[in-house]
Design an enzyme around this catalytic site. Sequence first.
Site, PDB file in Angstrom:
ATOM      1  N   SER A   1     -19.733  50.461  69.087  1.00  9.92           N
ATOM      2  CA  SER A   1     -19.464  51.839  68.269  1.00  9.92           C
ATOM      3  C   SER A   1     -19.097  52.232  66.903  1.00  9.92           C
ATOM      4  O   SER A   1     -18.222  51.359  67.058  1.00  9.92           O
ATOM      5  CB  SER A   1     -19.362  53.027  68.829  1.00  9.92           C
ATOM      6  OG  SER A   1     -19.953  54.079  67.774  1.00  9.92           O
TER       7      SER A   1
ATOM      8  N   TYR B   1     -14.154  58.023  74.528  1.00  8.87           N
ATOM      9  CA  TYR B   1     -15.068  57.743  74.228  1.00  8.87           C
ATOM     10  C   TYR B   1     -14.875  56.062  72.693  1.00  8.87           C
ATOM     11  O   TYR B   1     -14.390  55.548  73.187  1.00  8.87           O
ATOM     12  CB  TYR B   1     -16.423  58.075  73.807  1.00  8.87           C
ATOM     13  CG  TYR B   1     -17.676  57.390  73.451  1.00  8.87           C
ATOM     14  CD1 TYR B   1     -18.152  56.297  74.169  1.00  8.87           C
ATOM     15  CD2 TYR B   1     -17.663  56.914  71.814  1.00  8.87           C
ATOM     16  CE1 TYR B   1     -19.899  56.009  73.765  1.00  8.87           C
ATOM     17  CE2 TYR B   1     -18.678  56.173  71.531  1.00  8.87           C
ATOM     18  CZ  TYR B   1     -19.840  55.650  72.370  1.00  8.87           C
ATOM     19  OH  TYR B   1     -20.238  54.943  72.296  1.00  8.87           O
TER      20      TYR B   1
END
Length: 279
Positions: A164, A177
């Site tokens: 990401s 995350y």
Amino acid sequence: MATTASETRPLAALPLLKGQKALVTGANSGIGKATAIGLGRVGADVVVNYVAGKEAAEDVVREIQSFGVRAYAHEADVSQEDQVVAMIARVVEEFGTIDIMVANAGLQRDASVTDMTLAQWHKVLDVNLTGQFLCAREAAKEFMRRGVVPEVSCAAGKIICMSSVHQIIPWAGHVNYAASKGGVLMMMQTLAQELAPHRIRVNAVAPGAIRTPINRSAWDTPEAEEALLRLIPYRRVGDPEDIANAVAVLASDFMDYVVGSTLYVDGGMTLFPGFATGG
């Protein structure tokens, strides 16, 4: 102006990965679904991993099979070692081997740092980071056992970690995350360093803002989308097919000399767009 999801063009049905065997984790929805279908479109036989949503996974299998390749669905929780070991063993049994591992499965459990529970922290790290490690480890064993088969691929195997932009962009309210994706970056590079002498290529794809159910609130109204576009210099929100195309090309022999790299597919989100006018 933003584009709609239908405007992203999937790769043409060329035999980029003909004869190769791929496993995509978390492949019954979103980016994983598009990636599994994209790999099938360019000739790979594909295993569609899922942890919940069997009917959706079977729908993905049928779409992949429509390209004239083989596919099946396999339920497994990638954070559980025994389930990952069994999943790879079945791929080898069903397909003879595995050539491409796309470690895509991931999730979010968002909270402010003072409200985040240890369970929320562990769940995200277990799936997003440990799950990728387990999948990479088991795939690497098979790659090393088999070695290079030149008529199939220049490499003994390809591991693609789904990361990401938040492997390098901090994200308040999502510390678990962001930490998991930062871990993916260093894990991927270390695996690449260790496995490259065995002709195993390890790389990562780092999506930016992509139209998936997990972040629908960020783009499903004109107001929300306009706010999101301020973070994207290319002025459109990405589609799952943007990621699928990147994975397919990265897994192909056209990228055989690409090792230990992260391909950011983000419309320029990592270019610090807030500084475009001088900061």
